[in-house]
Design a protein around this motif. Structure first.
Motif, PDB file in Angstrom:
ATOM      1  N   VAL A 111      35.257   2.265 -52.616  1.00  0.00           N
ATOM      2  CA  VAL A 111      35.665   2.649 -51.267  1.00  0.00           C
ATOM      3  C   VAL A 111      36.992   3.392 -51.332  1.00  0.00           C
ATOM      4  CG1 VAL A 111      36.298   1.768 -48.979  1.00  0.00           C
ATOM      5  CG2 VAL A 111      34.552   0.582 -50.342  1.00  0.00           C
ATOM      6  N   THR A 112      37.031   4.565 -50.709  1.00  0.00           N
ATOM      7  CA  THR A 112      38.297   5.280 -50.542  1.00  0.00           C
ATOM      8  C   THR A 112      38.331   5.890 -49.151  1.00  0.00           C
ATOM      9  OG1 THR A 112      37.413   7.306 -51.535  1.00  0.00           O
ATOM     10  CG2 THR A 112      38.605   5.824 -52.996  1.00  0.00           C
ATOM     11  N   ASP A 113      39.512   5.891 -48.561  1.00  0.00           N
ATOM     12  CA  ASP A 113      39.718   6.471 -47.236  1.00  0.00           C
ATOM     13  C   ASP A 113      38.713   5.950 -46.210  1.00  0.00           C
ATOM     14  OD1 ASP A 113      41.869   8.008 -48.195  1.00  0.00           O
ATOM     15  OD2 ASP A 113      40.498   9.569 -48.889  1.00  0.00           O
ATOM     16  N   GLY A 114      38.364   4.679 -46.320  1.00  0.00           N
ATOM     17  CA  GLY A 114      37.516   4.052 -45.325  1.00  0.00           C
ATOM     18  C   GLY A 114      36.031   4.315 -45.460  1.00  0.00           C
ATOM     19  N   GLN A 115      35.598   4.952 -46.548  1.00  0.00           N
ATOM     20  CA  GLN A 115      34.172   5.215 -46.744  1.00  0.00           C
ATOM     21  C   GLN A 115      33.748   4.842 -48.162  1.00  0.00           C
ATOM     22  OE1 GLN A 115      33.718   9.407 -45.462  1.00  0.00           O
ATOM     23  NE2 GLN A 115      32.382   8.533 -43.885  1.00  0.00           N
ATOM     24  N   VAL A 116      32.458   4.512 -48.281  1.00  0.00           N
ATOM     25  CA  VAL A 116      31.894   4.157 -49.576  1.00  0.00           C
ATOM     26  C   VAL A 116      31.431   5.432 -50.266  1.00  0.00           C
ATOM     27  CG1 VAL A 116      30.090   2.851 -50.758  1.00  0.00           C
ATOM     28  CG2 VAL A 116      31.194   1.892 -48.725  1.00  0.00           C
ATOM     29  N   HIS A 117      31.921   5.619 -51.498  1.00  0.00           N
ATOM     30  CA  HIS A 117      31.583   6.809 -52.281  1.00  0.00           C
ATOM     31  C   HIS A 117      30.535   6.534 -53.350  1.00  0.00           C
ATOM     32  CE1 HIS A 117      34.801   9.620 -50.876  1.00  0.00           C
ATOM     33  NE2 HIS A 117      35.224   8.476 -50.380  1.00  0.00           N
ATOM     34  N   GLU A 118      30.515   5.283 -53.868  1.00  0.00           N
ATOM     35  CA  GLU A 118      29.578   4.949 -54.940  1.00  0.00           C
ATOM     36  C   GLU A 118      29.094   3.519 -54.783  1.00  0.00           C
ATOM     37  OE1 GLU A 118      30.749   6.957 -58.969  1.00  0.00           O
ATOM     38  OE2 GLU A 118      32.609   6.291 -57.978  1.00  0.00           O
ATOM     39  N   HIS A 119      27.871   3.276 -55.291  1.00  0.00           N
ATOM     40  CA  HIS A 119      27.266   1.945 -55.252  1.00  0.00           C
ATOM     41  C   HIS A 119      26.524   1.699 -56.561  1.00  0.00           C
ATOM     42  CE1 HIS A 119      23.536  -0.502 -54.352  1.00  0.00           C
ATOM     43  NE2 HIS A 119      24.497  -1.356 -54.071  1.00  0.00           N
ATOM     44  N   TRP A 120      26.748   0.519 -57.132  1.00  0.00           N
ATOM     45  CA  TRP A 120      26.016   0.049 -58.303  1.00  0.00           C
ATOM     46  C   TRP A 120      25.411  -1.295 -57.935  1.00  0.00           C
ATOM     47  CZ3 TRP A 120      30.922   1.963 -58.240  1.00  0.00           C
ATOM     48  CH2 TRP A 120      31.204   3.080 -59.042  1.00  0.00           C
ATOM     49  N   ALA A 121      24.308  -1.648 -58.564  1.00  0.00           N
ATOM     50  CA  ALA A 121      23.700  -2.952 -58.287  1.00  0.00           C
ATOM     51  C   ALA A 121      23.028  -3.499 -59.529  1.00  0.00           C
ATOM     52  CB  ALA A 121      22.678  -2.840 -57.161  1.00  0.00           C
ATOM     53  N   VAL A 122      23.018  -4.812 -59.606  1.00  0.00           N
ATOM     54  CA  VAL A 122      22.262  -5.536 -60.616  1.00  0.00           C
ATOM     55  C   VAL A 122      21.400  -6.515 -59.835  1.00  0.00           C
ATOM     56  CG1 VAL A 122      22.359  -7.079 -62.599  1.00  0.00           C
ATOM     57  CG2 VAL A 122      24.133  -5.335 -62.281  1.00  0.00           C
ATOM     58  N   ARG A 123      20.097  -6.341 -59.964  1.00  0.00           N
ATOM     59  CA  ARG A 123      19.146  -7.211 -59.266  1.00  0.00           C
ATOM     60  C   ARG A 123      18.354  -7.980 -60.307  1.00  0.00           C
ATOM     61  NH1 ARG A 123      16.427  -2.225 -56.718  1.00  0.00           N
ATOM     62  NH2 ARG A 123      15.080  -2.894 -58.383  1.00  0.00           N
ATOM     63  N   ASP A 124      17.965  -9.176 -59.965  1.00  0.00           N
ATOM     64  CA  ASP A 124      17.152  -9.979 -60.874  1.00  0.00           C
ATOM     65  C   ASP A 124      15.677  -9.641 -60.631  1.00  0.00           C
ATOM     66  OD1 ASP A 124      16.021 -11.801 -62.576  1.00  0.00           O
ATOM     67  OD2 ASP A 124      17.098 -13.544 -61.754  1.00  0.00           O
ATOM     68  N   ASP A 125      15.283  -8.422 -61.034  1.00  0.00           N
ATOM     69  CA  ASP A 125      13.912  -7.968 -60.796  1.00  0.00           C
ATOM     70  C   ASP A 125      12.887  -8.748 -61.604  1.00  0.00           C
ATOM     71  OD1 ASP A 125      14.644  -6.129 -58.891  1.00  0.00           O
ATOM     72  OD2 ASP A 125      14.583  -4.407 -60.237  1.00  0.00           O
ATOM     73  N   LEU A 126      13.256  -9.258 -62.776  1.00  0.00           N
ATOM     74  CA  LEU A 126      12.293 -10.077 -63.523  1.00  0.00           C
ATOM     75  C   LEU A 126      11.937 -11.331 -62.732  1.00  0.00           C
ATOM     76  CD1 LEU A 126      13.518  -9.725 -67.210  1.00  0.00           C
ATOM     77  CD2 LEU A 126      11.576  -8.622 -66.106  1.00  0.00           C
ATOM     78  N   GLU A 127      12.940 -11.955 -62.137  1.00  0.00           N
ATOM     79  CA  GLU A 127      12.672 -13.131 -61.307  1.00  0.00           C
ATOM     80  C   GLU A 127      11.869 -12.744 -60.071  1.00  0.00           C
ATOM     81  OE1 GLU A 127      12.474 -16.968 -59.742  1.00  0.00           O
ATOM     82  OE2 GLU A 127      12.685 -16.184 -61.769  1.00  0.00           O
ATOM     83  N   LEU A 128      12.174 -11.598 -59.478  1.00  0.00           N
ATOM     84  CA  LEU A 128      11.412 -11.119 -58.325  1.00  0.00           C
ATOM     85  C   LEU A 128       9.944 -10.952 -58.697  1.00  0.00           C
ATOM     86  CD1 LEU A 128      11.851  -9.490 -55.361  1.00  0.00           C
ATOM     87  CD2 LEU A 128      11.137  -7.667 -56.868  1.00  0.00           C
ATOM     88  N   PHE A 129       9.678 -10.289 -59.818  1.00  0.00           N
ATOM     89  CA  PHE A 129       8.296 -10.073 -60.249  1.00  0.00           C
ATOM     90  C   PHE A 129       7.613 -11.390 -60.636  1.00  0.00           C
ATOM     91  CE2 PHE A 129       9.741  -5.592 -61.175  1.00  0.00           C
ATOM     92  CZ  PHE A 129       9.100  -5.064 -60.067  1.00  0.00           C
ATOM     93  N   ARG A 130       8.368 -12.346 -61.177  1.00  0.00           N
ATOM     94  CA  ARG A 130       7.796 -13.661 -61.467  1.00  0.00           C
ATOM     95  C   ARG A 130       7.353 -14.330 -60.173  1.00  0.00           C
ATOM     96  NH1 ARG A 130       8.334 -18.615 -60.891  1.00  0.00           N
ATOM     97  NH2 ARG A 130      10.359 -18.468 -59.915  1.00  0.00           N
ATOM     98  N   GLN A 131       8.197 -14.263 -59.149  1.00  0.00           N
ATOM     99  CA  GLN A 131       7.851 -14.890 -57.882  1.00  0.00           C
ATOM    100  C   GLN A 131       6.658 -14.201 -57.209  1.00  0.00           C
ATOM    101  OE1 GLN A 131      11.268 -15.611 -55.302  1.00  0.00           O
ATOM    102  NE2 GLN A 131      12.524 -16.151 -57.071  1.00  0.00           N
ATOM    103  N   LEU A 132       6.486 -12.908 -57.465  1.00  0.00           N
ATOM    104  CA  LEU A 132       5.335 -12.182 -56.910  1.00  0.00           C
ATOM    105  C   LEU A 132       4.061 -12.422 -57.716  1.00  0.00           C
ATOM    106  CD1 LEU A 132       6.950  -8.749 -55.988  1.00  0.00           C
ATOM    107  CD2 LEU A 132       6.366 -10.647 -54.448  1.00  0.00           C
ATOM    108  N   GLY A 133       4.190 -13.050 -58.898  1.00  0.00           N
ATOM    109  CA  GLY A 133       3.028 -13.281 -59.753  1.00  0.00           C
ATOM    110  C   GLY A 133       2.710 -12.089 -60.639  1.00  0.00           C
ATOM    111  N   ALA A 134       3.632 -11.124 -60.725  1.00  0.00           N
ATOM    112  CA  ALA A 134       3.409  -9.928 -61.540  1.00  0.00           C
ATOM    113  C   ALA A 134       3.957 -10.090 -62.960  1.00  0.00           C
ATOM    114  CB  ALA A 134       4.067  -8.713 -60.871  1.00  0.00           C
ATOM    115  N   TRP A 135       4.621 -11.200 -63.234  1.00  0.00           N
ATOM    116  CA  TRP A 135       5.164 -11.487 -64.559  1.00  0.00           C
ATOM    117  C   TRP A 135       5.152 -12.991 -64.727  1.00  0.00           C
ATOM    118  CZ3 TRP A 135      10.468 -12.792 -66.437  1.00  0.00           C
ATOM    119  CH2 TRP A 135      10.589 -12.578 -67.817  1.00  0.00           C
ATOM    120  N   ASP A 136       4.803 -13.474 -65.901  1.00  0.00           N
ATOM    121  CA  ASP A 136       4.586 -14.911 -66.067  1.00  0.00           C
ATOM    122  C   ASP A 136       5.692 -15.640 -66.807  1.00  0.00           C
ATOM    123  OD1 ASP A 136       4.105 -13.920 -68.575  1.00  0.00           O
ATOM    124  OD2 ASP A 136       2.104 -14.765 -68.775  1.00  0.00           O
ATOM    125  N   LYS A 137       6.927 -15.214 -66.620  1.00  0.00           N
ATOM    126  CA  LYS A 137       8.053 -15.938 -67.211  1.00  0.00           C
ATOM    127  C   LYS A 137       8.054 -17.370 -66.687  1.00  0.00           C
ATOM    128  CE  LYS A 137      12.929 -16.453 -66.447  1.00  0.00           C
ATOM    129  NZ  LYS A 137      14.011 -16.036 -65.588  1.00  0.00           N
TER     130      LYS A 137
END
Length: 149
Positions: A111-137
């Motif tokens: 954030v600079t001058d009151g606005q967001v310029h960049e965004h990064w994210a880390v999501r637990d997509d393996l867990e998401l896919f496990r919960q959807l039944g698309a991965w069997d971890k």
């Protein structure tokens, strides 16, 4: 800007996803905003970020991003969120399952001058896919299936 002002802007970005608030996107997302979570070559700026939020809310009925921790230092803010929702359409090649998910994300905003310029994210997509039944971890501590002959 103070650390608290930077943190509050990052927190307010949640209104774009949770509430579908396009006005927040217009006010807080810089025209040259880059979302490093989006595929390379994706459109930039407030409308592109708002479109991503609209798409996610169309895929996930009752989608919510609950902030459980946040802090800022300098021009960067970090949010730890829990994402919940029920999948009602295709998501990343997984046909609609009707299943509800609960997964953790980490989001970082510059954030600079009151606005967001960049965004990064880390999501637990393996867990998401496990919960959807698309991965069997297996779940931690769950008994391992017996070998088959």
């Amino acid at each position: 800007m103070t650390d608290e002002e930077v943190r509050q802007i990052a927190v307010d970005m949640g209104k774009i996803f949770n509430d579908g608030d396009d006005e927040v996107a217009k006010r807080l997302v810089h025209p040259d905003f880059i979302d490093y979570e989006a595929p390379e070559g994706s459109p930039r700026g407030p409308e592109a970020y708002a479109n991503t939020a609209r798409w996610m809310r169309s895929v996930w009925e009752g989608a919510r991003w609950e902030i459980v921790d946040s802090f800022a230092k300098g021009d960067k803010a970090t949010l730890r969120v829990i994402f919940t929702g029920r999948q009602v359409t295709d998501f990343m090649g997984v046909p609609a399952t009707g299943k509800s998910v609960r997964v953790q994300h980490i989001h970082i905003y510059r954030v600079t001058d009151g606005q967001v310029h960049e965004h990064w994210a880390v999501r637990d997509d393996l867990e998401l896919f496990r919960q959807l039944g698309a991965w069997d971890k297996p779940l931690m501590g769950a008994p391992k299936p017996a070998p088959t002959a």
